[in-house]
Design a protein around this motif. Structure first.
Motif, PDB file in Angstrom:
ATOM      1  N   ARG A  23     -30.168 -21.173 -41.601  1.00  0.00           N
ATOM      2  CA  ARG A  23     -31.473 -20.731 -41.238  1.00  0.00           C
ATOM      3  C   ARG A  23     -31.499 -20.754 -39.597  1.00  0.00           C
ATOM      4  NH1 ARG A  23     -35.797 -24.034 -40.596  1.00  0.00           N
ATOM      5  NH2 ARG A  23     -35.420 -26.232 -40.974  1.00  0.00           N
ATOM      6  N   HIS A  24     -30.940 -21.447 -38.962  1.00  0.00           N
ATOM      7  CA  HIS A  24     -31.057 -21.650 -37.672  1.00  0.00           C
ATOM      8  C   HIS A  24     -30.135 -20.865 -36.842  1.00  0.00           C
ATOM      9  CE1 HIS A  24     -33.373 -25.220 -37.802  1.00  0.00           C
ATOM     10  NE2 HIS A  24     -32.454 -25.926 -38.411  1.00  0.00           N
ATOM     11  N   GLN A  25     -29.188 -20.019 -37.582  1.00  0.00           N
ATOM     12  CA  GLN A  25     -28.454 -19.068 -37.015  1.00  0.00           C
ATOM     13  C   GLN A  25     -27.453 -19.475 -35.843  1.00  0.00           C
ATOM     14  OE1 GLN A  25     -31.262 -15.809 -36.679  1.00  0.00           O
ATOM     15  NE2 GLN A  25     -30.018 -14.927 -37.907  1.00  0.00           N
ATOM     16  N   ILE A  26     -27.168 -20.876 -36.165  1.00  0.00           N
ATOM     17  CA  ILE A  26     -25.973 -21.658 -34.852  1.00  0.00           C
ATOM     18  C   ILE A  26     -25.024 -20.912 -34.751  1.00  0.00           C
ATOM     19  CG2 ILE A  26     -25.198 -23.740 -34.143  1.00  0.00           C
ATOM     20  CD1 ILE A  26     -27.700 -25.155 -35.917  1.00  0.00           C
ATOM     21  N   LEU A  80     -29.436 -25.218 -31.717  1.00  0.00           N
ATOM     22  CA  LEU A  80     -29.563 -26.378 -32.343  1.00  0.00           C
ATOM     23  C   LEU A  80     -30.961 -27.032 -32.285  1.00  0.00           C
ATOM     24  CD1 LEU A  80     -26.191 -27.948 -31.001  1.00  0.00           C
ATOM     25  CD2 LEU A  80     -26.662 -27.613 -33.297  1.00  0.00           C
ATOM     26  N   PRO A  81     -31.495 -27.239 -33.326  1.00  0.00           N
ATOM     27  CA  PRO A  81     -32.639 -27.914 -33.370  1.00  0.00           C
ATOM     28  C   PRO A  81     -32.751 -29.429 -32.919  1.00  0.00           C
ATOM     29  CG  PRO A  81     -32.049 -27.768 -35.564  1.00  0.00           C
ATOM     30  CD  PRO A  81     -30.971 -27.164 -34.689  1.00  0.00           C
ATOM     31  N   HIS A 116     -23.159 -22.254 -23.921  1.00  0.00           N
ATOM     32  CA  HIS A 116     -23.471 -23.710 -23.855  1.00  0.00           C
ATOM     33  C   HIS A 116     -24.932 -24.006 -23.268  1.00  0.00           C
ATOM     34  CE1 HIS A 116     -22.982 -27.669 -22.587  1.00  0.00           C
ATOM     35  NE2 HIS A 116     -23.471 -27.661 -21.423  1.00  0.00           N
ATOM     36  N   HIS A 117     -25.486 -22.641 -22.663  1.00  0.00           N
ATOM     37  CA  HIS A 117     -26.742 -23.052 -22.275  1.00  0.00           C
ATOM     38  C   HIS A 117     -27.787 -23.120 -23.354  1.00  0.00           C
ATOM     39  CE1 HIS A 117     -30.595 -22.422 -19.799  1.00  0.00           C
ATOM     40  NE2 HIS A 117     -30.797 -21.564 -20.910  1.00  0.00           N
ATOM     41  N   GLY A 118     -28.602 -24.059 -23.185  1.00  0.00           N
ATOM     42  CA  GLY A 118     -29.744 -24.677 -24.228  1.00  0.00           C
ATOM     43  C   GLY A 118     -29.575 -25.859 -24.904  1.00  0.00           C
ATOM     44  N   LEU A 119     -28.155 -26.412 -24.270  1.00  0.00           N
ATOM     45  CA  LEU A 119     -28.148 -27.917 -24.963  1.00  0.00           C
ATOM     46  C   LEU A 119     -28.915 -28.930 -24.028  1.00  0.00           C
ATOM     47  CD1 LEU A 119     -26.152 -29.338 -26.827  1.00  0.00           C
ATOM     48  CD2 LEU A 119     -24.642 -29.773 -25.095  1.00  0.00           C
ATOM     49  N   THR A 120     -29.661 -29.717 -24.672  1.00  0.00           N
ATOM     50  CA  THR A 120     -30.595 -30.590 -24.003  1.00  0.00           C
ATOM     51  C   THR A 120     -30.374 -31.860 -24.443  1.00  0.00           C
ATOM     52  OG1 THR A 120     -32.525 -30.448 -25.497  1.00  0.00           O
ATOM     53  CG2 THR A 120     -32.208 -28.676 -23.929  1.00  0.00           C
TER      54      THR A 120
END
Length: 553
Positions: free
Chosen positions: A190-193, A214-215, A247-251
């Motif tokens: 459901r996250h469509q990763i 990624l949640p 890669h953007h959005g990896l925290t």
């Protein structure tokens, strides 16, 4: 610190505190050292070695040296003694296998850079001295700062799936996950990763992994994510494929642990690594580059050569049409932000505009136009006739036919010949995989898919049709196609049935053929392809192959 704590070098480390931001944390550790030319050994030398071998870049300087340097520089400015001591520190750090970032970040020369910024903004040295450790690496890498606080505000992605003209009337929900709610992997899907985006420019399947989807850790079972990734790849690893990682959005909130990444790499055996032809890392930061250096001891040289860094989305056009990728909104906005920050003289090239068709153009031209040009008015295009004829003679017993890519230069040469009106004879080339790639490329570059946009929604919802009525429904659908589309589809499906009849030799049964040809027979008007649509399209294609003798009678 306790009063009886041993004196010794002062180690300063920058840690990430979620509430207070970056705070200097000081700790004392006993170590072997030379001070004023006299060697002295203190008791806890092992603690000193453990600290120096960590991977976060410890910075050391004795308290006496700090005080002396400050007094000296206050009176006379930076002295040669100070410079020599800093040079001496640099040599000691290198010998102890710490990770100094660059000489510009020695004590007294400014703060450490934000490694979440693009390489051009970090100012970090590319020559990192890294020693891969097990537990120390995991602990220290987890403290690296990955993104600013504002980047952690996660707006929902605007991800409408492809639609056909009958979406509203049929009630198709474009936001629904591609797995039912009771499926074991529903909570991951459901996250469509992970998405599958059709074929690239070389006829290879494209798998997309988006880090921004990624949640947070507490919302995701990373072990189940690994199982889901393997289950997705299992459908395609027998074919050549391309992996694209945004890669953007990896925290710091959602990044997997280093140990999980290490175990995941080891979990994917040769079956998964053999046929991956390229891994494209889009918008890489110094963090991901450092991570790959850490993994260098366990990454094979052959696999390492497949890794490519992509700074801007437009650079992907050489590999795959970006319009067919479901690119998260955050990634597109970040790409635009990077472009806007550049000077006009260094702007990266934009995606090339579509050139006007040549007089004898074949690829990218509608079936109706090709039929009008054909001297005999044959509704089946010449590219399909040439490739199918050659493959019927020499390709039916080739193992993995349609699963392999071909030489890129040869593919372009053949396309150019067709588009210039020249004759192409595949028998002179004697390359079965080249002919197979040309056939798939021709279908993929049609301005409208062979099954047409009009049938998109009906096919995506085909799973709701009972098995007893499927043959009748498929027959009704394909008979409603334009004449040239129907003729070309029948010609293709009849040939694929011959390929499947030899599946004991070529390993290409109806399910495998459906995975290969499904995305090349149908896509949405926006060209984007996602797992939510590709599964039903492949299922329809497999049913069409299973019951082709009933559908085309």
């Amino acid at each position: 610190m306790e009063a009886d704590a041993p004196t010794g070098p002062l180690f300063t480390k920058v840690l990430q505190d979620p509430k207070l931001g970056q705070q200097p944390v000081c700790c004392r550790a006993a170590a072997s050292k030379r001070h004023h030319g006299v060697a002295t050994t203190q008791s806890k030398s092992t603690a000193h070695m453990a600290l120096c071998s960590s991977t976060s870049g410890w910075i050391s300087q004795t308290e006496e040296e700090v005080s002396a340097d400050k007094d000296k520089e206050t009176r006379t400015g930076p002295s040669s003694v100070s410079r020599r001591r800093r040079s001496s520190w640099w040599r000691r750090a290198a010998r102890s296998r710490a990770v100094p970032l660059s000489k510009s970040h020695l004590p007294g020369r400014g703060p450490l850079p934000d490694i979440s910024a693009p390489p051009s903004e970090c100012g970090m040295s590319s020559e990192l001295l890294v020693d891969l450790g097990e537990d120390p690496a995991t602990a220290q890498l987890g403290q690296l700062k990955l993104s600013t606080l504002e980047d952690q505000q996660w707006p929902p992605d605007e991800l409408p799936l492809s639609k056909s003209e009958t979406d509203v009337s049929q009630g198709f929900d474009p936001g629904s996950p591609h797995l039912p709610w009771d499926h074991p992997f529903y909570d991951i899907a459901r996250h469509q990763i992970i998405e599958v985006a059709g074929d690239d420019n070389f006829g290879r399947k494209v798998i997309v992994f988006s880090a921004c989807r990624l949640p947070p850790h507490h919302q995701l079972d990373h072990q189940k994510l690994l199982m889901y990734l393997k289950a997705t790849l299992d459908q395609y690893v027998e074919s050549d494929y391309t992996l694209i990682y945004f890669h953007h959005g990896l925290t710091s909130e959602n990044k997997p642990s280093l140990s999980w990444l290490r175990d995941a790499y080891r979990e994917f055996d040769r079956k998964y690594k053999k046929n991956i032809k390229a891994l494209y890392i889009v918008h890489p930061t110094m963090f991901i580059k450092t991570l790959l250096i850490l993994f260098k001891p366990i990454i094979s040289f052959k696999f390492g050569r497949k890794i490519n860094y992509v700074s801007y989305l437009s650079e992907l056009e050489d590999v795959v049409k970006c319009e067919q990728l479901v690119i998260p909104t955050r990634v597109r906005e970040y790409d635009n932000k990077l472009r806007a920050s550049l000077k006009p003289s260094v702007q990266p090239p934009m995606s090339p505009p579509h050139s006007p068709p040549l007089p004898d153009q074949v690829f990218g031209v509608s079936l109706a136009v090709l039929r009008e040009r054909d001297p005999d008015g044959d509704p089946v295009p010449v590219v399909m006739r040439d490739t199918v004829s050659f493959l019927s003679e020499q390709g039916l017993e080739i193992e993995g036919i349609f699963r392999r890519s071909a030489n890129v230069t040869l593919v372009k040469e053949v396309q150019l010949k067709y588009n210039s009106g020249a004759k192409v004879n595949f028998r002179d080339m004697e390359d079965v995989h080249l002919a197979a790639v040309i056939l798939k490329t021709f279908l993929r570059e049609l301005p409208e898919p062979l099954l047409t946009f009009q049938l998109y929604n009906d096919i995506v919802n085909f799973t709701s049709v009972s098995s007893d009525n499927q043959a009748e429904v498929m027959k009704t659908l394909v008979e409603g196609l334009p004449e040239e589309n129907y003729a070309a589809l029948r010609y293709l499906i009849t040939f694929l049935a011959q390929v499947s009849a030899n599946s004991e030799v070529n390993k290409m049964n109806n399910s495998n053929l459906a995975v290969v040809f499904g995305p090349n027979l149908l896509w949405g008007r926006d060209y984007a392809m996602s797992l939510s649509a590709i599964g039903p399209i492949n299922n329809f294609t497999r049913s069409l192959l299973d019951q082709q003798h009933l559908v085309f009678t």
